[in-house]
Motif scaffolding. Structure first.
Motif, PDB file in Angstrom:
ATOM      1  N   GLY A 118       0.397  -5.624  -6.033  1.00 58.59           N
ATOM      2  CA  GLY A 118       0.360  -7.037  -5.677  1.00 58.59           C
ATOM      3  C   GLY A 118       0.401  -7.939  -6.900  1.00 58.59           C
ATOM      4  O   GLY A 118       1.143  -8.930  -6.935  1.00 58.59           O
ATOM      5  N   ALA A 119      -0.369  -7.585  -7.920  1.00 55.09           N
ATOM      6  CA  ALA A 119      -0.401  -8.379  -9.147  1.00 55.09           C
ATOM      7  C   ALA A 119       0.947  -8.319  -9.873  1.00 55.09           C
ATOM      8  O   ALA A 119       1.410  -9.321 -10.418  1.00 55.09           O
ATOM      9  N   ILE A 123       7.333   3.015 -10.419  1.00 56.96           N
ATOM     10  CA  ILE A 123       7.715   2.135  -9.310  1.00 56.96           C
ATOM     11  C   ILE A 123       9.184   2.348  -8.955  1.00 56.96           C
ATOM     12  O   ILE A 123       9.542   2.426  -7.777  1.00 56.96           O
ATOM     13  N   ALA A 124      10.037   2.469  -9.975  1.00 53.30           N
ATOM     14  CA  ALA A 124      11.469   2.692  -9.726  1.00 53.30           C
ATOM     15  C   ALA A 124      11.684   3.990  -8.954  1.00 53.30           C
ATOM     16  O   ALA A 124      12.433   4.019  -7.974  1.00 53.30           O
ATOM     17  N   ARG A 125      11.022   5.058  -9.361  1.00 50.94           N
ATOM     18  CA  ARG A 125      11.144   6.347  -8.656  1.00 50.94           C
ATOM     19  C   ARG A 125      10.678   6.207  -7.211  1.00 50.94           C
ATOM     20  O   ARG A 125      11.319   6.717  -6.292  1.00 50.94           O
ATOM     21  N   ALA A 126       9.560   5.512  -7.010  1.00 51.80           N
ATOM     22  CA  ALA A 126       9.016   5.340  -5.662  1.00 51.80           C
ATOM     23  C   ALA A 126       9.969   4.543  -4.768  1.00 51.80           C
ATOM     24  O   ALA A 126      10.012   4.759  -3.561  1.00 51.80           O
ATOM     25  N   ALA A 152       3.995   5.536  -5.696  1.00 52.81           N
ATOM     26  CA  ALA A 152       4.081   5.405  -7.151  1.00 52.81           C
ATOM     27  C   ALA A 152       2.809   5.887  -7.849  1.00 52.81           C
ATOM     28  O   ALA A 152       2.737   5.875  -9.082  1.00 52.81           O
ATOM     29  N   ASP A 153       1.807   6.307  -7.062  1.00 50.51           N
ATOM     30  CA  ASP A 153       0.511   6.738  -7.589  1.00 50.51           C
ATOM     31  C   ASP A 153      -0.161   5.620  -8.391  1.00 50.51           C
ATOM     32  O   ASP A 153      -0.670   5.834  -9.493  1.00 50.51           O
ATOM     33  N   LEU A 154      -0.111   4.410  -7.812  1.00 51.40           N
ATOM     34  CA  LEU A 154      -0.745   3.243  -8.407  1.00 51.40           C
ATOM     35  C   LEU A 154      -1.627   2.586  -7.345  1.00 51.40           C
ATOM     36  O   LEU A 154      -1.536   2.915  -6.171  1.00 51.40           O
ATOM     37  N   HIS A 155      -2.465   1.648  -7.743  1.00 53.15           N
ATOM     38  CA  HIS A 155      -3.350   0.974  -6.802  1.00 53.15           C
ATOM     39  C   HIS A 155      -2.629  -0.188  -6.130  1.00 53.15           C
ATOM     40  O   HIS A 155      -1.819  -0.878  -6.759  1.00 53.15           O
ATOM     41  N   GLU A 213       0.827  -1.207   0.000  1.00 54.22           N
ATOM     42  CA  GLU A 213       0.000   0.000   0.000  1.00 54.22           C
ATOM     43  C   GLU A 213       0.865   1.262   0.000  1.00 54.22           C
ATOM     44  O   GLU A 213       0.581   2.222  -0.726  1.00 54.22           O
ATOM     45  N   GLN A 214       1.924   1.267   0.795  1.00 55.02           N
ATOM     46  CA  GLN A 214       2.812   2.433   0.848  1.00 55.02           C
ATOM     47  C   GLN A 214       3.525   2.631  -0.494  1.00 55.02           C
ATOM     48  O   GLN A 214       3.648   3.763  -0.968  1.00 55.02           O
ATOM     49  N   LEU A 215       3.996   1.546  -1.092  1.00 59.57           N
ATOM     50  CA  LEU A 215       4.642   1.656  -2.401  1.00 59.57           C
ATOM     51  C   LEU A 215       3.652   2.162  -3.443  1.00 59.57           C
ATOM     52  O   LEU A 215       3.976   3.051  -4.234  1.00 59.57           O
ATOM     53  N   ALA A 216       2.454   1.619  -3.419  1.00 57.91           N
ATOM     54  CA  ALA A 216       1.431   2.044  -4.378  1.00 57.91           C
ATOM     55  C   ALA A 216       1.153   3.539  -4.251  1.00 57.91           C
ATOM     56  O   ALA A 216       1.057   4.247  -5.259  1.00 57.91           O
ATOM     57  N   GLU A 217       1.056   4.016  -3.022  1.00 57.52           N
ATOM     58  CA  GLU A 217       0.800   5.441  -2.803  1.00 57.52           C
ATOM     59  C   GLU A 217       1.945   6.290  -3.347  1.00 57.52           C
ATOM     60  O   GLU A 217       1.720   7.294  -4.028  1.00 57.52           O
TER      61      GLU A 217
END
Length: 72
Positions: free
Chosen positions: A39-40, A56-59, A31-34, A25-29
């Motif tokens: 998870g998928a 994702i790399a930037r996050a 990276a501005d992704l769900h 959840e923290q990574l998704a936030e």
């Protein structure tokens, strides 16, 4: 036996994420992704776009090439 490319990418992301102590959840936030998308991706179920690889790399604070290490 080699991992499938999507599986290897997912494993790389999971390892980097857990090394940083981040939840999906923290990574998704960051990276501005769900969260379910992250998870998928980590399970190798999604064919990730270049834009999302970069997000994702930037996050995670790494280069896209770090995420793709070992992906063939």
């Amino acid at each position: 036996m080699k991992h499938q490319p999507r599986k290897q990418l997912g494993n790389n992301i999971r390892q980097l994420r857990t090394n940083l102590g981040l939840s999906q959840e923290q990574l998704a936030e960051k990276a501005d992704l769900h969260r379910t998308y992250i998870g998928a991706v980590e399970r190798g179920e999604r064919n990730v776009s270049l834009d999302n690889i970069l997000a994702i790399a930037r996050a995670l604070g790494v280069s896209a090439s770090n995420l793709l290490e070992g992906v063939e």
